[in-house]
Design an enzyme around this catalytic site. Structure first.
Site, PDB file in Angstrom:
ATOM      1  N   THR A   1       7.694   0.302   3.420  1.00 47.17           N
ATOM      2  CA  THR A   1       8.019   1.688   3.074  1.00 47.17           C
ATOM      3  C   THR A   1       9.375   1.777   2.381  1.00 47.17           C
ATOM      4  O   THR A   1       9.542   2.539   1.425  1.00 47.17           O
ATOM      5  CB  THR A   1       8.027   2.576   4.333  1.00 47.17           C
ATOM      6  OG1 THR A   1       6.689   2.717   4.812  1.00 47.17           O
ATOM      7  CG2 THR A   1       8.582   3.958   4.040  1.00 47.17           C
TER       8      THR A   1
ATOM      9  N   LEU B   1       3.929   6.780  -2.046  1.00 47.51           N
ATOM     10  CA  LEU B   1       5.330   6.985  -2.416  1.00 47.51           C
ATOM     11  C   LEU B   1       5.556   7.053  -3.921  1.00 47.51           C
ATOM     12  O   LEU B   1       6.654   7.354  -4.364  1.00 47.51           O
ATOM     13  CB  LEU B   1       6.192   5.905  -1.773  1.00 47.51           C
ATOM     14  CG  LEU B   1       6.368   6.129  -0.268  1.00 47.51           C
ATOM     15  CD1 LEU B   1       6.927   4.891   0.420  1.00 47.51           C
ATOM     16  CD2 LEU B   1       7.281   7.328  -0.012  1.00 47.51           C
TER      17      LEU B   1
ATOM     18  N   PHE C   1       0.813  -1.220   0.000  1.00 42.65           N
ATOM     19  CA  PHE C   1       0.000   0.000   0.000  1.00 42.65           C
ATOM     20  C   PHE C   1       0.841   1.262   0.000  1.00 42.65           C
ATOM     21  O   PHE C   1       0.382   2.328  -0.423  1.00 42.65           O
ATOM     22  CB  PHE C   1      -0.964  -0.020   1.189  1.00 42.65           C
ATOM     23  CG  PHE C   1      -0.390   0.411   2.509  1.00 42.65           C
ATOM     24  CD1 PHE C   1      -0.573   1.707   2.968  1.00 42.65           C
ATOM     25  CD2 PHE C   1       0.312  -0.477   3.312  1.00 42.65           C
ATOM     26  CE1 PHE C   1      -0.062   2.108   4.195  1.00 42.65           C
ATOM     27  CE2 PHE C   1       0.813  -0.089   4.541  1.00 42.65           C
ATOM     28  CZ  PHE C   1       0.638   1.210   4.988  1.00 42.65           C
ATOM     29  N   LYS C   2       2.081   1.166   0.446  1.00 38.73           N
ATOM     30  CA  LYS C   2       2.936   2.355   0.495  1.00 38.73           C
ATOM     31  C   LYS C   2       3.167   2.954  -0.897  1.00 38.73           C
ATOM     32  O   LYS C   2       3.484   4.130  -1.026  1.00 38.73           O
ATOM     33  CB  LYS C   2       4.288   2.008   1.127  1.00 38.73           C
ATOM     34  CG  LYS C   2       4.220   1.264   2.458  1.00 38.73           C
ATOM     35  CD  LYS C   2       3.663   2.097   3.572  1.00 38.73           C
ATOM     36  CE  LYS C   2       3.527   1.323   4.862  1.00 38.73           C
ATOM     37  NZ  LYS C   2       4.745   1.109   5.594  1.00 38.73           N
ATOM     38  N   ASP C   3       2.991   2.123  -1.929  1.00 35.91           N
ATOM     39  CA  ASP C   3       3.189   2.616  -3.298  1.00 35.91           C
ATOM     40  C   ASP C   3       2.250   3.770  -3.641  1.00 35.91           C
ATOM     41  O   ASP C   3       2.611   4.655  -4.410  1.00 35.91           O
ATOM     42  CB  ASP C   3       2.952   1.496  -4.316  1.00 35.91           C
ATOM     43  CG  ASP C   3       4.044   0.455  -4.319  1.00 35.91           C
ATOM     44  OD1 ASP C   3       5.210   0.822  -4.130  1.00 35.91           O
ATOM     45  OD2 ASP C   3       3.726  -0.733  -4.518  1.00 35.91           O
TER      46      ASP C   3
END
Length: 493
Positions: free
Chosen positions: A145, A115, A110-112
Protein backbone atom coordinates in the site's frame (compact mmCIF):
# COMPACT_ATOMS: atom_id res chain seq x y z
CA UNK A 1 -31.79 11.06 -3.48
CA UNK A 2 -28.22 9.98 -2.75
CA UNK A 3 -27.48 7.03 -0.49
CA UNK A 4 -26.02 7.74 2.93
CA UNK A 5 -22.88 6.17 4.28
CA UNK A 6 -22.88 5.58 8.02
CA UNK A 7 -20.38 4.55 10.68
CA UNK A 8 -20.27 0.84 11.46
CA UNK A 9 -20.51 1.86 15.12
CA UNK A 10 -23.23 4.53 15.04
CA UNK A 11 -26.12 4.73 12.55
CA UNK A 12 -26.58 8.42 13.36
CA UNK A 13 -23.15 9.32 11.99
CA UNK A 14 -24.12 9.63 8.33
CA UNK A 15 -22.50 11.29 5.34
CA UNK A 16 -22.43 11.25 1.55
CA UNK A 17 -20.11 9.07 -0.51
CA UNK A 18 -17.84 11.95 -1.49
CA UNK A 19 -17.49 13.13 2.12
CA UNK A 20 -16.80 9.56 3.24
CA UNK A 21 -13.93 9.44 0.74
CA UNK A 22 -12.54 12.68 2.17
CA UNK A 23 -12.93 11.71 5.82
CA UNK A 24 -11.49 8.21 5.41
CA UNK A 25 -12.76 7.12 8.82
CA UNK A 26 -15.80 8.13 10.89
CA UNK A 27 -15.49 10.45 13.87
CA UNK A 28 -16.06 7.60 16.32
CA UNK A 29 -13.38 5.41 14.77
CA UNK A 30 -15.90 3.33 12.82
CA UNK A 31 -15.72 2.63 9.10
CA UNK A 32 -18.16 4.03 6.57
CA UNK A 33 -20.64 1.54 5.08
CA UNK A 34 -23.79 1.62 2.97
CA UNK A 35 -26.80 0.34 4.88
CA UNK A 36 -28.76 -0.55 1.76
CA UNK A 37 -27.12 -2.42 -1.09
CA UNK A 38 -29.29 -3.96 -3.79
CA UNK A 39 -28.38 -6.64 -6.32
CA UNK A 40 -28.59 -4.03 -9.00
CA UNK A 41 -25.80 -4.73 -11.47
CA UNK A 42 -27.00 -6.57 -14.56
CA UNK A 43 -24.05 -8.80 -15.49
CA UNK A 44 -25.34 -9.24 -19.02
CA UNK A 45 -25.06 -5.49 -19.59
CA UNK A 46 -21.32 -5.68 -18.79
CA UNK A 47 -20.43 -8.22 -21.49
CA UNK A 48 -18.35 -6.74 -24.27
CA UNK A 49 -17.18 -3.91 -22.03
CA UNK A 50 -13.54 -3.26 -21.17
CA UNK A 51 -12.13 -2.76 -17.69
CA UNK A 52 -12.56 1.02 -17.74
CA UNK A 53 -16.23 0.76 -18.68
CA UNK A 54 -16.94 -1.85 -15.99
CA UNK A 55 -15.12 0.24 -13.38
CA UNK A 56 -17.25 3.26 -14.30
CA UNK A 57 -20.42 1.24 -13.68
CA UNK A 58 -19.34 -0.21 -10.35
CA UNK A 59 -17.71 2.90 -8.88
CA UNK A 60 -20.50 5.18 -10.09
CA UNK A 61 -23.08 3.01 -8.37
CA UNK A 62 -21.26 2.88 -5.04
CA UNK A 63 -20.13 6.53 -4.94
CA UNK A 64 -23.43 7.86 -6.17
CA UNK A 65 -23.20 11.55 -5.30
CA UNK A 66 -20.16 12.02 -7.55
CA UNK A 67 -21.51 12.98 -11.00
CA UNK A 68 -21.21 10.33 -13.73
CA UNK A 69 -19.07 12.63 -15.86
CA UNK A 70 -16.61 13.05 -12.97
CA UNK A 71 -16.49 9.30 -12.33
CA UNK A 72 -15.78 8.75 -16.00
CA UNK A 73 -12.91 11.23 -15.91
CA UNK A 74 -11.45 9.76 -12.72
CA UNK A 75 -11.49 6.25 -14.18
CA UNK A 76 -9.96 7.43 -17.44
CA UNK A 77 -7.10 9.20 -15.65
CA UNK A 78 -6.47 6.22 -13.38
CA UNK A 79 -6.26 3.44 -15.93
CA UNK A 80 -5.39 4.91 -19.32
CA UNK A 81 -1.75 4.10 -20.15
CA UNK A 82 -0.93 3.49 -16.47
CA UNK A 83 -0.90 -0.32 -16.56
CA UNK A 84 1.37 -2.57 -18.60
CA UNK A 85 -1.62 -4.59 -19.83
CA UNK A 86 -4.54 -3.05 -21.70
CA UNK A 87 -6.91 -5.32 -19.76
CA UNK A 88 -5.63 -3.72 -16.50
CA UNK A 89 -6.33 -6.97 -14.61
CA UNK A 90 -5.98 -9.80 -17.18
CA UNK A 91 -7.30 -13.29 -16.47
CA UNK A 92 -5.09 -16.26 -17.38
CA UNK A 93 -5.70 -19.99 -17.12
CA UNK A 94 -3.35 -21.94 -14.86
CA UNK A 95 -4.17 -25.61 -14.69
CA UNK A 96 -7.91 -26.08 -14.20
CA UNK A 97 -8.31 -22.71 -12.46
CA UNK A 98 -7.89 -19.07 -13.42
CA UNK A 99 -5.64 -16.33 -12.10
CA UNK A 100 -6.60 -12.66 -12.15
CA UNK A 101 -3.33 -10.77 -12.37
CA UNK A 102 -3.67 -7.60 -10.32
CA UNK A 103 -0.01 -6.61 -10.48
CA UNK A 104 0.41 -4.82 -13.81
CA UNK A 105 0.24 -1.31 -12.36
CA UNK A 106 2.94 1.26 -11.52
CA UNK A 107 4.21 -0.57 -8.41
CA UNK A 108 3.55 -4.21 -9.41
CA UNK A 109 0.99 -4.89 -6.66
CA UNK A 110 -2.81 -5.14 -6.50
CA UNK A 111 -3.02 -1.94 -4.48
CA UNK A 112 -2.34 -0.02 -7.70
CA UNK A 113 -5.84 -0.78 -8.98
CA UNK A 114 -7.45 1.25 -6.21
CA UNK A 115 -4.68 3.71 -5.45
CA UNK A 116 -4.41 4.84 -9.07
CA UNK A 117 -7.94 6.23 -8.83
CA UNK A 118 -8.24 7.27 -5.17
CA UNK A 119 -6.31 10.57 -5.62
CA UNK A 120 -8.68 11.53 -8.45
CA UNK A 121 -11.75 10.57 -6.42
CA UNK A 122 -10.39 12.54 -3.48
CA UNK A 123 -9.61 15.72 -5.44
CA UNK A 124 -13.03 15.54 -7.11
CA UNK A 125 -14.70 15.14 -3.72
CA UNK A 126 -12.57 17.99 -2.38
CA UNK A 127 -13.84 20.35 -5.09
CA UNK A 128 -17.45 19.13 -4.84
CA UNK A 129 -17.61 19.92 -1.14
CA UNK A 130 -15.99 23.37 -1.44
CA UNK A 131 -13.11 22.52 0.87
CA UNK A 132 -10.43 25.15 1.04
CA UNK A 133 -7.33 23.76 2.66
CA UNK A 134 -5.00 20.79 2.64
CA UNK A 135 -5.67 17.06 3.05
CA UNK A 136 -3.12 15.18 5.16
CA UNK A 137 -3.27 11.52 4.10
CA UNK A 138 -1.99 9.05 6.68
CA UNK A 139 -1.27 5.48 5.63
CA UNK A 140 0.04 2.40 7.39
CA UNK A 141 1.49 -0.29 5.16
CA UNK A 142 2.61 -3.88 5.41
CA UNK A 143 4.55 -3.35 2.19
CA UNK A 144 2.51 -2.70 -0.95
CA UNK A 145 0.00 0.00 0.00
CA UNK A 146 2.79 2.41 0.88
CA UNK A 147 4.45 2.66 -2.51
CA UNK A 148 1.15 2.54 -4.39
CA UNK A 149 -0.25 5.37 -2.27
CA UNK A 150 2.91 7.46 -2.57
CA UNK A 151 2.95 7.04 -6.32
CA UNK A 152 -0.76 7.79 -6.61
CA UNK A 153 -0.68 10.97 -4.52
CA UNK A 154 2.74 12.23 -5.66
CA UNK A 155 2.49 16.00 -6.28
CA UNK A 156 -1.34 15.91 -6.18
CA UNK A 157 -2.50 19.44 -5.49
CA UNK A 158 -3.86 20.12 -1.99
CA UNK A 159 -2.46 16.94 -0.40
CA UNK A 160 0.38 15.73 1.78
CA UNK A 161 0.86 11.99 2.20
CA UNK A 162 2.67 10.23 5.05
CA UNK A 163 3.37 6.49 4.95
CA UNK A 164 4.39 4.42 7.98
CA UNK A 165 5.91 0.97 7.48
CA UNK A 166 7.44 -1.60 9.89
CA UNK A 167 11.21 -1.11 9.80
CA UNK A 168 11.98 -4.82 9.50
CA UNK A 169 8.63 -6.07 8.20
CA UNK A 170 8.82 -5.50 4.44
CA UNK A 171 10.89 -6.98 1.63
CA UNK A 172 14.03 -5.24 0.33
CA UNK A 173 12.19 -4.39 -2.88
CA UNK A 174 9.18 -2.94 -1.04
CA UNK A 175 11.43 -0.82 1.18
CA UNK A 176 13.47 0.44 -1.78
CA UNK A 177 10.29 1.45 -3.58
CA UNK A 178 9.24 3.62 -0.65
CA UNK A 179 12.52 5.21 0.43
CA UNK A 180 13.32 6.31 -3.13
CA UNK A 181 9.90 7.87 -3.71
CA UNK A 182 10.01 11.32 -5.28
CA UNK A 183 7.40 14.05 -4.82
CA UNK A 184 7.23 17.36 -2.99
CA UNK A 185 4.33 16.16 -0.82
CA UNK A 186 5.54 12.65 0.09
CA UNK A 187 6.73 11.59 3.55
CA UNK A 188 7.92 8.11 4.56
CA UNK A 189 8.70 6.88 8.06
CA UNK A 190 9.80 3.46 9.29
CA UNK A 191 8.48 2.56 12.72
CA UNK A 192 10.01 0.32 15.35
CA UNK A 193 7.17 -2.18 15.44
CA UNK A 194 4.98 -4.26 13.15
CA UNK A 195 2.16 -3.34 10.78
CA UNK A 196 -0.47 -3.59 13.50
CA UNK A 197 1.47 -1.03 15.54
CA UNK A 198 1.59 1.33 12.57
CA UNK A 199 -2.10 0.86 11.80
CA UNK A 200 -3.10 1.39 15.43
CA UNK A 201 -0.97 4.53 15.61
CA UNK A 202 -2.64 5.98 12.51
CA UNK A 203 -6.12 5.19 13.84
CA UNK A 204 -5.31 6.93 17.14
CA UNK A 205 -4.34 10.06 15.23
CA UNK A 206 -7.62 9.93 13.29
CA UNK A 207 -9.59 9.97 16.57
CA UNK A 208 -7.38 12.45 18.48
CA UNK A 209 -9.89 15.29 18.90
CA UNK A 210 -7.29 17.78 20.15
CA UNK A 211 -4.99 17.15 17.19
CA UNK A 212 -7.86 17.21 14.70
CA UNK A 213 -9.01 20.58 16.04
CA UNK A 214 -5.45 21.92 15.91
CA UNK A 215 -5.14 20.91 12.25
CA UNK A 216 -8.60 22.24 11.36
CA UNK A 217 -7.60 25.63 12.75
CA UNK A 218 -4.77 25.56 10.21
CA UNK A 219 -7.25 24.57 7.48
CA UNK A 220 -6.04 20.98 7.27
CA UNK A 221 -8.00 17.72 7.46
CA UNK A 222 -6.94 14.10 7.85
CA UNK A 223 -7.79 11.29 5.48
CA UNK A 224 -6.53 7.80 4.68
CA UNK A 225 -5.31 5.82 1.69
CA UNK A 226 -5.73 2.50 3.51
CA UNK A 227 -8.72 0.30 2.71
CA UNK A 228 -10.45 1.68 5.80
CA UNK A 229 -11.27 4.48 3.32
CA UNK A 230 -14.32 3.43 1.30
CA UNK A 231 -12.79 5.23 -1.69
CA UNK A 232 -9.93 2.69 -1.59
CA UNK A 233 -12.20 -0.31 -1.22
CA UNK A 234 -14.86 0.45 -3.86
CA UNK A 235 -12.54 0.39 -6.92
CA UNK A 236 -11.44 -3.13 -5.95
CA UNK A 237 -14.98 -4.43 -6.51
CA UNK A 238 -14.60 -3.78 -10.24
CA UNK A 239 -11.99 -6.47 -10.88
CA UNK A 240 -14.30 -9.17 -9.53
CA UNK A 241 -16.92 -8.23 -12.12
CA UNK A 242 -14.29 -7.93 -14.84
CA UNK A 243 -12.90 -11.41 -14.10
CA UNK A 244 -16.40 -12.92 -14.28
CA UNK A 245 -17.18 -11.18 -17.59
CA UNK A 246 -13.85 -12.35 -19.01
CA UNK A 247 -14.72 -15.97 -18.23
CA UNK A 248 -18.08 -15.58 -19.93
CA UNK A 249 -16.42 -14.14 -23.03
CA UNK A 250 -13.83 -16.94 -23.02
CA UNK A 251 -16.79 -19.38 -22.85
CA UNK A 252 -15.40 -20.90 -19.65
CA UNK A 253 -18.68 -20.25 -17.80
CA UNK A 254 -22.26 -19.45 -18.74
CA UNK A 255 -24.18 -16.39 -17.61
CA UNK A 256 -25.35 -16.93 -14.05
CA UNK A 257 -22.89 -19.69 -13.15
CA UNK A 258 -21.61 -19.26 -9.59
CA UNK A 259 -17.82 -19.14 -9.21
CA UNK A 260 -15.36 -19.19 -6.32
CA UNK A 261 -12.69 -16.57 -5.63
CA UNK A 262 -9.58 -17.43 -3.62
CA UNK A 263 -7.91 -14.41 -2.03
CA UNK A 264 -4.72 -14.04 0.05
CA UNK A 265 -5.58 -11.50 2.70
CA UNK A 266 -4.38 -9.97 5.95
CA UNK A 267 -6.38 -6.78 6.39
CA UNK A 268 -9.52 -8.33 4.82
CA UNK A 269 -10.06 -5.48 2.35
CA UNK A 270 -9.35 -7.41 -0.86
CA UNK A 271 -11.72 -10.25 -0.04
CA UNK A 272 -14.34 -7.88 1.37
CA UNK A 273 -14.48 -6.24 -2.06
CA UNK A 274 -15.56 -9.66 -3.32
CA UNK A 275 -18.36 -9.78 -0.76
CA UNK A 276 -19.52 -6.35 -1.92
CA UNK A 277 -19.49 -7.67 -5.50
CA UNK A 278 -21.74 -10.54 -4.40
CA UNK A 279 -24.11 -8.11 -2.67
CA UNK A 280 -24.28 -6.15 -5.92
CA UNK A 281 -25.32 -9.25 -7.84
CA UNK A 282 -22.16 -11.10 -8.90
CA UNK A 283 -22.80 -14.89 -8.80
CA UNK A 284 -20.21 -15.94 -6.21
CA UNK A 285 -20.49 -19.34 -4.57
CA UNK A 286 -17.69 -19.07 -2.00
CA UNK A 287 -14.99 -16.58 -1.05
CA UNK A 288 -11.86 -18.43 0.06
CA UNK A 289 -9.77 -16.55 2.63
CA UNK A 290 -6.09 -17.55 2.54
CA UNK A 291 -3.93 -16.85 5.62
CA UNK A 292 -0.26 -17.43 6.43
CA UNK A 293 1.25 -18.16 9.87
CA UNK A 294 -0.52 -15.04 11.19
CA UNK A 295 -3.75 -16.99 10.95
CA UNK A 296 -6.09 -14.83 13.02
CA UNK A 297 -8.65 -14.72 10.17
CA UNK A 298 -8.46 -18.49 9.68
CA UNK A 299 -9.23 -19.07 13.34
CA UNK A 300 -12.02 -16.48 13.29
CA UNK A 301 -13.85 -18.01 10.36
CA UNK A 302 -13.43 -21.51 11.83
CA UNK A 303 -14.42 -20.68 15.42
CA UNK A 304 -16.21 -17.31 15.48
CA UNK A 305 -13.58 -16.04 17.92
CA UNK A 306 -11.27 -13.21 16.87
CA UNK A 307 -8.19 -13.23 19.09
CA UNK A 308 -5.13 -11.12 18.32
CA UNK A 309 -3.43 -12.19 21.56
CA UNK A 310 -0.89 -14.43 19.88
CA UNK A 311 2.65 -14.46 18.59
CA UNK A 312 3.31 -12.24 15.59
CA UNK A 313 5.21 -14.03 12.81
CA UNK A 314 7.45 -12.46 10.18
CA UNK A 315 6.86 -14.58 7.09
CA UNK A 316 7.78 -14.91 3.42
CA UNK A 317 4.40 -13.31 2.60
CA UNK A 318 4.92 -10.08 4.57
CA UNK A 319 1.97 -8.14 3.15
CA UNK A 320 -0.23 -10.57 5.09
CA UNK A 321 1.66 -10.26 8.38
CA UNK A 322 -1.28 -8.68 10.18
CA UNK A 323 -3.15 -9.53 13.37
CA UNK A 324 -5.68 -6.67 13.38
CA UNK A 325 -7.78 -6.98 10.22
CA UNK A 326 -9.48 -3.60 10.04
CA UNK A 327 -11.92 -4.32 7.23
CA UNK A 328 -13.44 -7.23 9.10
CA UNK A 329 -15.42 -4.58 10.98
CA UNK A 330 -17.43 -3.92 7.83
CA UNK A 331 -18.25 -7.62 7.48
CA UNK A 332 -19.37 -7.75 11.12
CA UNK A 333 -21.77 -4.92 10.35
CA UNK A 334 -23.48 -6.87 7.58
CA UNK A 335 -23.34 -10.25 9.33
CA UNK A 336 -25.00 -8.74 12.45
CA UNK A 337 -27.92 -7.43 10.37
CA UNK A 338 -26.42 -3.92 10.50
CA UNK A 339 -26.38 -3.78 14.29
CA UNK A 340 -24.12 -0.78 14.94
CA UNK A 341 -24.23 -1.22 18.71
CA UNK A 342 -23.12 -4.85 18.46
CA UNK A 343 -20.22 -3.87 16.20
CA UNK A 344 -19.21 -1.07 18.56
CA UNK A 345 -19.22 -3.49 21.50
CA UNK A 346 -17.04 -6.01 19.64
CA UNK A 347 -14.55 -3.32 18.63
CA UNK A 348 -14.37 -2.02 22.20
CA UNK A 349 -13.75 -5.56 23.40
CA UNK A 350 -11.02 -6.00 20.79
CA UNK A 351 -9.41 -2.79 21.96
CA UNK A 352 -9.57 -3.61 25.67
CA UNK A 353 -9.12 -7.40 25.68
CA UNK A 354 -7.65 -8.17 22.26
CA UNK A 355 -10.49 -10.50 21.32
CA UNK A 356 -14.23 -10.90 20.78
CA UNK A 357 -16.67 -13.65 19.82
CA UNK A 358 -19.58 -13.44 17.38
CA UNK A 359 -22.97 -15.03 17.92
CA UNK A 360 -23.77 -18.50 16.59
CA UNK A 361 -26.06 -16.90 14.02
CA UNK A 362 -23.27 -14.64 12.75
CA UNK A 363 -20.81 -17.52 12.67
CA UNK A 364 -23.20 -19.57 10.55
CA UNK A 365 -23.70 -16.67 8.12
CA UNK A 366 -19.95 -16.14 7.80
CA UNK A 367 -19.39 -19.83 7.08
CA UNK A 368 -22.03 -19.75 4.37
CA UNK A 369 -20.08 -17.04 2.55
CA UNK A 370 -16.44 -17.77 3.41
CA UNK A 371 -14.01 -20.67 3.60
CA UNK A 372 -10.79 -20.32 5.58
CA UNK A 373 -7.44 -21.71 4.49
CA UNK A 374 -4.09 -21.54 6.26
CA UNK A 375 -0.80 -22.05 4.42
CA UNK A 376 2.59 -21.99 6.16
CA UNK A 377 6.03 -21.40 4.64
CA UNK A 378 6.82 -24.98 3.60
CA UNK A 379 3.55 -25.40 1.70
CA UNK A 380 3.84 -21.91 0.19
CA UNK A 381 7.27 -22.77 -1.20
CA UNK A 382 6.09 -26.18 -2.35
CA UNK A 383 3.13 -24.62 -4.18
CA UNK A 384 5.36 -22.10 -5.98
CA UNK A 385 7.59 -24.93 -7.21
CA UNK A 386 4.77 -27.29 -8.17
CA UNK A 387 2.89 -24.66 -10.17
CA UNK A 388 6.05 -23.52 -11.94
CA UNK A 389 7.19 -27.07 -12.76
CA UNK A 390 3.77 -28.16 -13.95
CA UNK A 391 2.40 -25.07 -15.68
CA UNK A 392 5.45 -22.84 -16.23
CA UNK A 393 3.69 -20.12 -14.23
CA UNK A 394 5.44 -18.08 -11.53
CA UNK A 395 3.49 -17.30 -8.36
CA UNK A 396 4.54 -14.81 -5.72
CA UNK A 397 4.48 -15.84 -2.06
CA UNK A 398 1.02 -14.37 -1.41
CA UNK A 399 -0.70 -15.74 -4.50
CA UNK A 400 0.72 -19.16 -3.64
CA UNK A 401 -1.22 -19.01 -0.36
CA UNK A 402 -4.45 -18.43 -2.29
CA UNK A 403 -3.57 -21.17 -4.80
CA UNK A 404 -3.00 -23.75 -2.05
CA UNK A 405 -6.12 -22.59 -0.19
CA UNK A 406 -8.17 -23.31 -3.30
CA UNK A 407 -6.59 -26.77 -3.67
CA UNK A 408 -7.38 -27.55 -0.02
CA UNK A 409 -10.96 -26.32 -0.44
CA UNK A 410 -11.55 -28.52 -3.48
CA UNK A 411 -10.11 -31.54 -1.72
CA UNK A 412 -12.22 -30.99 1.40
CA UNK A 413 -15.52 -30.14 -0.29
CA UNK A 414 -15.41 -31.76 -3.73
CA UNK A 415 -16.67 -28.45 -5.15
CA UNK A 416 -15.62 -28.30 -8.79
CA UNK A 417 -17.09 -24.86 -9.53
CA UNK A 418 -14.92 -22.68 -11.76
CA UNK A 419 -12.51 -20.84 -9.47
CA UNK A 420 -10.51 -17.65 -9.76
CA UNK A 421 -7.36 -16.89 -7.77
CA UNK A 422 -6.49 -13.26 -7.10
CA UNK A 423 -2.79 -12.74 -7.78
CA UNK A 424 -1.77 -9.79 -5.66
CA UNK A 425 1.88 -9.09 -6.56
CA UNK A 426 4.62 -9.71 -9.07
CA UNK A 427 6.93 -12.55 -7.97
CA UNK A 428 9.81 -10.09 -8.38
CA UNK A 429 8.66 -8.10 -5.35
CA UNK A 430 9.65 -11.14 -3.28
CA UNK A 431 12.40 -12.47 -5.51
CA UNK A 432 14.50 -14.12 -2.78
CA UNK A 433 11.64 -16.20 -1.40
CA UNK A 434 10.38 -17.14 -4.87
CA UNK A 435 13.88 -18.02 -6.10
CA UNK A 436 14.63 -20.18 -3.06
CA UNK A 437 11.29 -21.97 -3.47
CA UNK A 438 12.43 -23.03 -6.94
CA UNK A 439 16.21 -23.37 -6.83
CA UNK A 440 17.36 -23.47 -3.20
CA UNK A 441 19.17 -21.04 -0.91
CA UNK A 442 20.74 -17.88 -2.30
CA UNK A 443 22.68 -15.44 -0.10
CA UNK A 444 22.75 -12.56 -2.58
CA UNK A 445 20.57 -9.48 -2.14
CA UNK A 446 17.06 -9.37 -3.60
CA UNK A 447 18.08 -7.26 -6.57
CA UNK A 448 20.83 -9.64 -7.66
CA UNK A 449 18.49 -12.56 -7.12
CA UNK A 450 15.89 -10.78 -9.25
CA UNK A 451 18.26 -10.95 -12.22
CA UNK A 452 19.04 -14.61 -11.57
CA UNK A 453 15.35 -15.44 -11.33
CA UNK A 454 14.80 -13.83 -14.71
CA UNK A 455 17.73 -15.69 -16.25
CA UNK A 456 16.42 -19.05 -15.03
CA UNK A 457 12.69 -18.58 -15.69
CA UNK A 458 12.50 -16.09 -18.54
CA UNK A 459 9.62 -14.32 -16.79
CA UNK A 460 10.11 -10.58 -17.49
CA UNK A 461 11.04 -8.25 -14.64
CA UNK A 462 8.51 -5.37 -14.39
CA UNK A 463 10.03 -2.15 -15.72
CA UNK A 464 9.26 -0.27 -12.51
CA UNK A 465 11.44 -2.65 -10.49
CA UNK A 466 14.50 -2.52 -12.73
CA UNK A 467 17.41 -0.49 -11.32
CA UNK A 468 15.48 0.25 -8.16
CA UNK A 469 18.52 -0.39 -5.96
CA UNK A 470 20.48 2.31 -7.81
CA UNK A 471 17.95 5.06 -7.21
CA UNK A 472 18.67 7.87 -4.77
CA UNK A 473 17.41 7.26 -1.22
CA UNK A 474 15.23 10.22 -0.22
CA UNK A 475 13.46 9.09 2.96
CA UNK A 476 15.43 7.76 5.95
CA UNK A 477 13.26 8.67 8.95
CA UNK A 478 12.81 6.03 11.67
CA UNK A 479 10.66 6.62 14.76
CA UNK A 480 9.21 4.91 17.79
CA UNK A 481 5.47 4.20 17.75
CA UNK A 482 4.81 6.95 20.30
CA UNK A 483 6.60 9.45 18.05
CA UNK A 484 4.19 9.04 15.11
CA UNK A 485 1.97 11.88 16.31
CA UNK A 486 4.87 14.34 16.47
CA UNK A 487 5.99 13.26 13.00
CA UNK A 488 2.52 14.02 11.65
CA UNK A 489 2.54 17.39 13.41
CA UNK A 490 5.80 18.27 11.69
CA UNK A 491 4.17 17.61 8.31
CA UNK A 492 1.28 19.90 9.12
CA UNK A 493 3.44 22.85 10.15
Amino acid sequence: MFKSYESTRNSKLKTTASKAVLKGIAEDGGLFVLRDIDKCIDIESLTGKNYIEIAETVIGLMLDDIPAAEIKECVKKAYTDKFSKDEVTPVVKVGDSFVTELFHGPTSAFKDVALSILPHLMTTSYEMNDIDGEIIILTATSGDTGKAALEGFKNVKGTQIAVFYPEFGVSEVQKAQMVTQEGENTHVCAIKGNFDDAQTGVKKIFTDEKLIKEFEESNKIFSSANSINIGRLVPQIAYYFYAYVQLIEKKEICMGDAVNFSVPTGNFGNILAGYYAKMLGLPINKLLCGSNENNVLYDFIKTGIYNRNREFHKTISPSMDILISSNLERLLYYMSNKDNEAVKAMMEQLNSQGKYEVSDEMKEKINQEFYAGCVFKEDTEKTIKEVYDKYDYLLDTHTAVAYKTLADYKRETGDESVSIILSTASPYKFSKSVYESLFGLNDKNEFEIMEELFEKTGVPIPENLKGLNNKKVIHTKVCEINEMKEYVKSIGR
